[in-house]
Write a protein that holds these residues in place. Structure first.
Motif, PDB file in Angstrom:
ATOM      1  N   VAL A 150       0.837  -1.203   0.000  1.00 13.75           N
ATOM      2  CA  VAL A 150       0.000   0.000   0.000  1.00 13.75           C
ATOM      3  C   VAL A 150       0.871   1.252   0.000  1.00 13.75           C
ATOM      4  CG1 VAL A 150      -1.658   1.352   1.338  1.00 13.75           C
ATOM      5  CG2 VAL A 150      -1.975  -1.120   1.078  1.00 13.75           C
ATOM      6  N   LEU A 151       1.936   1.238   0.816  1.00 17.68           N
ATOM      7  CA  LEU A 151       2.846   2.384   0.856  1.00 17.68           C
ATOM      8  C   LEU A 151       3.504   2.614  -0.502  1.00 17.68           C
ATOM      9  CD1 LEU A 151       4.696   2.091   4.298  1.00 17.68           C
ATOM     10  CD2 LEU A 151       2.995   3.782   3.606  1.00 17.68           C
ATOM     11  N   LEU A 152       3.935   1.531  -1.139  1.00 16.85           N
ATOM     12  CA  LEU A 152       4.569   1.649  -2.448  1.00 16.85           C
ATOM     13  C   LEU A 152       3.585   2.193  -3.481  1.00 16.85           C
ATOM     14  CD1 LEU A 152       6.967   1.205  -4.324  1.00 16.85           C
ATOM     15  CD2 LEU A 152       6.187  -1.163  -4.648  1.00 16.85           C
ATOM     16  N   LYS A 153       2.361   1.691  -3.451  1.00 11.91           N
ATOM     17  CA  LYS A 153       1.346   2.161  -4.390  1.00 11.91           C
ATOM     18  C   LYS A 153       1.055   3.641  -4.177  1.00 11.91           C
ATOM     19  CE  LYS A 153      -3.377   1.245  -5.970  1.00 11.91           C
ATOM     20  NZ  LYS A 153      -4.590   0.404  -5.772  1.00 11.91           N
ATOM     21  N   HIS A 208       1.839   6.587  -6.882  1.00 15.32           N
ATOM     22  CA  HIS A 208       0.728   7.427  -7.329  1.00 15.32           C
ATOM     23  C   HIS A 208       1.044   8.904  -7.101  1.00 15.32           C
ATOM     24  CE1 HIS A 208      -3.314   8.726  -8.209  1.00 15.32           C
ATOM     25  NE2 HIS A 208      -3.452   9.244  -7.001  1.00 15.32           N
ATOM     26  N   GLU A 209       1.566   9.226  -5.924  1.00 11.67           N
ATOM     27  CA  GLU A 209       1.880  10.618  -5.625  1.00 11.67           C
ATOM     28  C   GLU A 209       3.070  11.104  -6.447  1.00 11.67           C
ATOM     29  OE1 GLU A 209       2.203  11.563  -1.515  1.00 11.67           O
ATOM     30  OE2 GLU A 209       0.089  11.126  -1.103  1.00 11.67           O
ATOM     31  N   PHE A 210       4.015  10.218  -6.706  1.00 20.22           N
ATOM     32  CA  PHE A 210       5.155  10.589  -7.546  1.00 20.22           C
ATOM     33  C   PHE A 210       4.680  10.934  -8.957  1.00 20.22           C
ATOM     34  CE2 PHE A 210       8.826   9.632 -10.281  1.00 20.22           C
ATOM     35  CZ  PHE A 210       9.792  10.414  -9.665  1.00 20.22           C
ATOM     36  N   TRP A 211       3.739  10.153  -9.464  1.00 18.51           N
ATOM     37  CA  TRP A 211       3.156  10.421 -10.784  1.00 18.51           C
ATOM     38  C   TRP A 211       2.416  11.759 -10.773  1.00 18.51           C
ATOM     39  CZ3 TRP A 211       3.033   9.442 -15.773  1.00 18.51           C
ATOM     40  CH2 TRP A 211       1.892   9.744 -16.517  1.00 18.51           C
ATOM     41  N   LEU A 212       1.614  11.989  -9.739  1.00 23.67           N
ATOM     42  CA  LEU A 212       0.891  13.254  -9.632  1.00 23.67           C
ATOM     43  C   LEU A 212       1.855  14.429  -9.539  1.00 23.67           C
ATOM     44  CD1 LEU A 212      -2.059  12.490  -7.165  1.00 23.67           C
ATOM     45  CD2 LEU A 212      -2.212  13.005  -9.606  1.00 23.67           C
ATOM     46  N   PHE A 213       2.925  14.232  -8.787  1.00 29.58           N
ATOM     47  CA  PHE A 213       3.918  15.293  -8.635  1.00 29.58           C
ATOM     48  C   PHE A 213       4.495  15.677  -9.998  1.00 29.58           C
ATOM     49  CE2 PHE A 213       8.270  16.816  -7.884  1.00 29.58           C
ATOM     50  CZ  PHE A 213       8.037  17.810  -6.945  1.00 29.58           C
ATOM     51  N   GLY A 214       4.837  14.681 -10.793  1.00 28.79           N
ATOM     52  CA  GLY A 214       5.384  14.946 -12.116  1.00 28.79           C
ATOM     53  C   GLY A 214       4.398  15.655 -13.027  1.00 28.79           C
ATOM     54  N   ILE A 215       3.140  15.207 -12.997  1.00 31.88           N
ATOM     55  CA  ILE A 215       2.109  15.821 -13.837  1.00 31.88           C
ATOM     56  C   ILE A 215       1.885  17.277 -13.433  1.00 31.88           C
ATOM     57  CG2 ILE A 215      -0.340  15.786 -14.437  1.00 31.88           C
ATOM     58  CD1 ILE A 215       1.273  13.616 -15.807  1.00 31.88           C
ATOM     59  N   LYS A 216       1.809  17.523 -12.138  1.00 32.15           N
ATOM     60  CA  LYS A 216       1.578  18.885 -11.664  1.00 32.15           C
ATOM     61  C   LYS A 216       2.765  19.791 -11.969  1.00 32.15           C
ATOM     62  CE  LYS A 216      -1.752  18.039  -7.922  1.00 32.15           C
ATOM     63  NZ  LYS A 216      -2.047  18.275  -6.492  1.00 32.15           N
ATOM     64  N   GLN A 217       3.968  19.259 -11.811  1.00 29.88           N
ATOM     65  CA  GLN A 217       5.153  20.057 -12.131  1.00 29.88           C
ATOM     66  C   GLN A 217       5.189  20.394 -13.619  1.00 29.88           C
ATOM     67  OE1 GLN A 217       7.520  21.513 -10.441  1.00 29.88           O
ATOM     68  NE2 GLN A 217       7.186  20.734  -8.384  1.00 29.88           N
ATOM     69  N   ALA A 218       4.842  19.433 -14.449  1.00 33.96           N
ATOM     70  CA  ALA A 218       4.815  19.680 -15.890  1.00 33.96           C
ATOM     71  C   ALA A 218       3.799  20.763 -16.233  1.00 33.96           C
ATOM     72  CB  ALA A 218       4.493  18.388 -16.637  1.00 33.96           C
ATOM     73  N   SER A 219       2.660  20.729 -15.556  1.00 34.76           N
ATOM     74  CA  SER A 219       1.644  21.756 -15.782  1.00 34.76           C
ATOM     75  C   SER A 219       2.146  23.129 -15.354  1.00 34.76           C
ATOM     76  CB  SER A 219       0.372  21.396 -15.013  1.00 34.76           C
ATOM     77  OG  SER A 219      -0.598  22.418 -15.130  1.00 34.76           O
TER      78      SER A 219
END
Length: 272
Positions: free
Chosen positions: A6-9, A13-24
């Motif tokens: 669960v921690l890894l998931k 997930h948050e790492f992916w969101l972080f990248g998407i938000k930074q790109a935006s």
């Protein structure tokens, strides 16, 4: 094992969101950098100087962002402020008596030795900070009095000019920034909860990425330093100091538009 999964998931997930938000948040700066690199290797318009094209492209992209509500009017104001502040410094730094760097290609849309698109490169930093502030819903563990931050960044801005004539106080300014901001944690919202890190570390990371972008831009012959006149070479890592100070200046300018908010520890029901 289930808990670790669960921690890894959650992390992924948050790492992916972080990248998407930074790109935006980087959309304007990313566009400018892409145009710089693209036009370095392929530029088909003989009737328009490359620097003038970059200026017109930046203006057109800003209009596009505003029309499609990808950028708020407040963020556009930040960009205008940065463009003015940056152009003044550029005029000084590229003047014949200083020549800290130069723009080697011809242009029409410009003032003195500065093509007007140059201001947008600094505006991209301001745009990024304003957008990332909104996208990540920044909060702070504490924040110094606004007047003190304005005094500090005013001294930083003045030192960019004055160090050519009197003692360079950049290290004193960095020390002052650590005293003022060193203990502050910045809280940024990934998904449903806020994570945090030292604010100064965040500035250093952004300064590092700006330095990477600067190397790409000088390689693309957008501007060059004196040591790059004969052939391109990597921008010295010592430039990170200047970018850290510029990052702080940019942050405080944005804070005059987006007032810092203090983070309050959530109750079990109010951070969803």
């Amino acid at each position: 094992m289930h808990f670790e999964a669960v921690l890894l998931k959650t992390f992924l997930h948050e790492f992916w969101l972080f990248g998407i938000k930074q790109a935006s948040a980087c959309i304007f700066g990313g566009f400018l950098l892409a145009m710089m690199i693209l036009t370095r290797f392929w530029y088909p318009f003989d009737f328009l100087y490359r620097y003038d094209f970059l200026f017109l492209a930046a203006v057109a992209f800003q209009i596009f962002l505003l029309c499609f509500r990808l950028e708020s009017p407040r963020e556009a104001v930040v960009i205008l402020i940065f463009h003015f502040v940056a152009t003044v410094m550029e005029l000084f730094k590229t003047s014949d008596g200083i020549r800290s760097w130069q723009y080697p290609e011809p242009f029409v849309i410009g003032i003195g030795n500065v093509p007007l698109f140059a201001g947008f490169m600094y505006s991209a930093v301001g745009s990024y900070i304003a957008r990332v502030w909104r996208i990540f819903d920044f909060r702070y563990s504490s924040y110094p009095p606004m007047w003190s931050t304005v005094v500090l960044v005013t001294l930083i801005y003045v030192n960019f000019f004055s160090h050519h004539f009197v003692t360079d106080i950049r290290w004193l300014l960095i020390f002052a920034s650590l005293l003022m901001f060193g203990k502050i944690q910045i809280y940024f919202k990934m998904n449903q909860v806020h994570r945090h890190m030292p604010l100064v570390v965040g500035w250093l990371l952004v300064a590092l990425f700006i330095w990477f972008a600067e190397n790409l831009a000088t390689y693309a012959n957008v501007w060059i330093y004196p040591e790059q006149t004969d052939h391109w070479q990597m921008v010295p890592p010592s430039k990170l100091v200047a970018w850290y100070l510029l990052m702080m200046l940019s942050f405080v300018l944005v804070s005059l538009v987006n007032r810092p908010m203090i983070y309050n520890e959530p109750t079990p029901h109010n951070e969803k």
